[in-house]
Design a protein around this motif. Structure first.
Motif, short mmCIF file in Angstrom:
data_model
loop_
_atom_site.label_atom_id
_atom_site.label_comp_id
_atom_site.label_asym_id
_atom_site.label_seq_id
_atom_site.Cartn_x
_atom_site.Cartn_y
_atom_site.Cartn_z
N THR A 33 -14.69 2.77 19.60
CA THR A 33 -15.77 1.95 20.15
C THR A 33 -16.16 2.39 21.55
N ASN A 34 -15.53 3.44 22.06
CA ASN A 34 -15.88 3.95 23.39
C ASN A 34 -16.99 4.97 23.25
N THR A 35 -18.11 4.50 22.77
CA THR A 35 -19.24 5.39 22.51
C THR A 35 -19.99 5.70 23.80
N ASN A 36 -20.38 6.94 23.94
CA ASN A 36 -21.22 7.32 25.07
C ASN A 36 -22.51 6.51 25.01
N SER A 37 -22.86 5.83 26.11
CA SER A 37 -24.03 4.94 26.11
C SER A 37 -25.31 5.69 25.79
N SER A 38 -25.30 7.03 26.03
CA SER A 38 -26.51 7.80 25.75
C SER A 38 -26.77 7.90 24.24
N GLN A 39 -25.73 7.66 23.43
CA GLN A 39 -25.91 7.71 21.99
C GLN A 39 -26.61 6.49 21.44
N GLY A 40 -26.60 5.40 22.17
CA GLY A 40 -27.18 4.17 21.67
C GLY A 40 -26.15 3.30 20.98
N LEU A 41 -26.59 2.15 20.56
CA LEU A 41 -25.73 1.18 19.89
C LEU A 41 -25.21 1.74 18.57
N GLN A 42 -23.96 1.41 18.23
CA GLN A 42 -23.42 1.72 16.91
C GLN A 42 -23.34 0.46 16.07
N CYS A 43 -23.75 0.56 14.80
CA CYS A 43 -23.63 -0.53 13.84
C CYS A 43 -23.07 0.05 12.54
N TYR A 44 -22.45 -0.82 11.74
CA TYR A 44 -22.11 -0.41 10.39
C TYR A 44 -23.40 -0.34 9.57
N SER A 45 -23.54 0.73 8.80
CA SER A 45 -24.78 0.93 8.06
C SER A 45 -24.46 1.47 6.67
N HIS A 56 -22.67 3.92 12.28
CA HIS A 56 -23.94 4.66 12.36
C HIS A 56 -24.52 4.44 13.74
N VAL A 57 -25.04 5.51 14.36
CA VAL A 57 -25.67 5.40 15.68
C VAL A 57 -27.13 5.00 15.49
N CYS A 58 -27.54 3.93 16.15
CA CYS A 58 -28.89 3.39 15.98
C CYS A 58 -29.92 4.25 16.71
N ARG A 59 -31.16 4.13 16.25
CA ARG A 59 -32.26 4.79 16.93
C ARG A 59 -32.59 4.04 18.22
N LYS A 84 -26.08 -3.37 5.21
CA LYS A 84 -25.85 -3.39 6.66
C LYS A 84 -26.61 -2.25 7.31
N ASP A 85 -27.09 -2.50 8.54
CA ASP A 85 -27.83 -1.44 9.23
C ASP A 85 -28.11 -1.86 10.66
N CYS A 86 -28.71 -0.94 11.41
CA CYS A 86 -29.25 -1.25 12.72
C CYS A 86 -30.56 -2.02 12.52
N ASP A 87 -30.96 -2.79 13.53
CA ASP A 87 -32.19 -3.55 13.40
C ASP A 87 -32.79 -3.77 14.78
N ILE A 88 -33.95 -4.40 14.79
CA ILE A 88 -34.67 -4.68 16.03
C ILE A 88 -34.36 -6.10 16.50
N ARG A 114 -23.60 -6.61 19.70
CA ARG A 114 -22.48 -5.85 20.28
C ARG A 114 -22.18 -4.62 19.43
N GLU A 115 -21.43 -3.71 20.00
CA GLU A 115 -21.02 -2.50 19.30
C GLU A 115 -20.25 -2.84 18.02
N LEU A 116 -20.72 -2.34 16.88
CA LEU A 116 -20.05 -2.52 15.60
C LEU A 116 -19.73 -3.99 15.31
N CYS A 117 -20.66 -4.87 15.68
CA CYS A 117 -20.40 -6.31 15.54
C CYS A 117 -20.68 -6.82 14.14
N ASN A 118 -21.28 -6.01 13.27
CA ASN A 118 -21.59 -6.49 11.91
C ASN A 118 -20.51 -6.10 10.91
N GLU A 119 -19.27 -6.23 11.35
CA GLU A 119 -18.13 -5.93 10.47
C GLU A 119 -18.00 -6.96 9.36
N HIS A 120 -18.12 -8.24 9.74
CA HIS A 120 -17.92 -9.31 8.77
C HIS A 120 -19.25 -9.69 8.11
#
Length: 360
Positions: A33-45, A56-59, A84-88, A114-120
């Motif tokens: 979960t220590n993702t480089n902020s330049s990559q953007g938010l991560q979500c399960y997708s 998955h790294v979000c757009r 599951k995916d990234c969203d607006i 939050r980062e990877l918050c859509n686990e459940h």
């Protein structure tokens, strides 16, 4: 037709036990979960019949994580489909249940930031097993577009699954109709944000009307809004849908006579949740729609700038993205989309998702 409310609790408990044995223990995938902020938010997708955990790294324009769950209950058991995916931003959590083809469909959508918050994911089985037999659960008329039952003179009935649900009635269609899923009708039980008053929007391309009520069997109305449109209310608004080269270019903008509770002119611009392109929408809206997240939900727009006004043809100020044309005499007010209300276990990105899944 209330068979799901009559399923014995023991039957569901036995099903839950066997399901657990089949699936075995499930552990989250090992991800940093220590993702480089330049990559953007991560979500399960991912999507499928298991609660998937693939990061998955979000757009750039996607700043929330989403979980959409559709569960179908029959006397033989419960099946669940996960997406599951990234969203607006701008969407509220909603849920609905309804009858379709002699099955009960439960549909819920949740968002988090939050980062990877859509686990459940929302678990319908837990809700059903925990509810017991509350005395004051609502009964609602129910139908779905998939089986064409919403215009029947004799509607089915269902018992809601949790306290606080309302009877809901949802209609949406597009003109011209391109796909069978473009016309959607759902009646059932639900928890929908901002649904104290009818939520409505229409223009030359789309029609949406969402109604909720708080007494048993109050959602009986079966009006076909295509065959019998709502009455004109005397308001005229500009209408368009698209970007500035196609759909909302000056030559594409038309005038629409407003109907029913849609007595305000709306214009909105935002970023399409899939393509990332800037889009604009103009048309007629109810005041409750103007104060709600449903422009984001139905049109999948993030970074939304929304404006409603009460004079004829007053929705003419958005001319280039969020640029407003000066109009000192306008009585319009800028209404940013309301922040999401957290209701446990969309629906309405959910509606399209659900009906497409049913028809596949």
């Amino acid at each position: 037709m209330q068979f799901y409310s009559e399923l014995p609790i023991a039957h569901l408990q036995e099903y839950a036990h066997h399901k657990s044995e089949e699936e075995g223990p499930h552990f989250p995938a090992a991800v940093s979960t220590n993702t480089n902020s330049s990559q953007g938010l991560q979500c399960y997708s991912c999507e499928g019949e298991s609660n998937c955990l693939e990061p998955h790294v979000c757009r750039e324009h996607q700043n929330r994580c989403r979980t959409t769950v559709m569960s179908t209950l029959t006397p033989q058991g419960l099946s669940t489909y996960y997406n599951k995916d990234c969203d607006i931003s701008g969407k509220a959590n909603n849920s609905i249940s309804y009858l379709s083809n002699n099955e009960v469909v439960f549909l819920a959508e949740e968002h988090c930031e939050r980062e990877l918050c859509n686990e459940h994911a929302p678990n319908v089985l837990d809700v059903l097993l925990a509810r017991g037999r509350p005395k004051k659960l609502m009964h609602c008329y129910s139908c779905g577009s998939a089986d064409g039952s919403c215009f029947n003179s004799s509607l089915a009935q269902m018992r809601c699954s949790r306290p606080g649900e309302q009877c809901v009635d949802i209609t949406s269609f597009s003109e011209p109709e391109e796909f069978s899923q473009d016309e959607q009708h759902i009646k059932g039980c639900g928890q929908l944000t901002h649904c104290q008053e009818p939520l409505g929007f229409h223009n030359g391309n789309s029609f949406y009307l969402i109604k909720c009520c708080d007494s048993s069997l109050c959602n009986k109305e079966t009006q076909d809004y295509k065959a019998s449109p709502l009455p004109l209310n005397g308001v005229m608004c500009y209408s368009c849908e698209g970007n500035f080269s196609q759909g909302c270019a000056p030559d594409d903008i038309t005038q629409t006579r407003c109907r029913g509770p849609m007595n305000q002119c709306l214009e909105a611009s935002g970023i399409d949740g899939v393509s990332g392109q800037s889009l604009v929408i103009k048309g007629c809206a109810s005041s409750s729609w103007c104060d709600s997240p449903y422009t984001s939900i139905y049109k999948n727009l993030g970074g939304l700038h929304l404006r409603c006004c009460t004079e004829d043809l007053c929705n003419s100020q958005i001319v280039d993205g969020t640029t407003l044309k000066p109009s000192p005499r306008s009585q319009a007010s800028c209404n940013p989309t309301a922040q999401p209300v957290l209701l446990l276990a969309t629906l309405l990105l959910w509606v399209a998702f659900c009906l497409c899944s049913e028809s596949s």
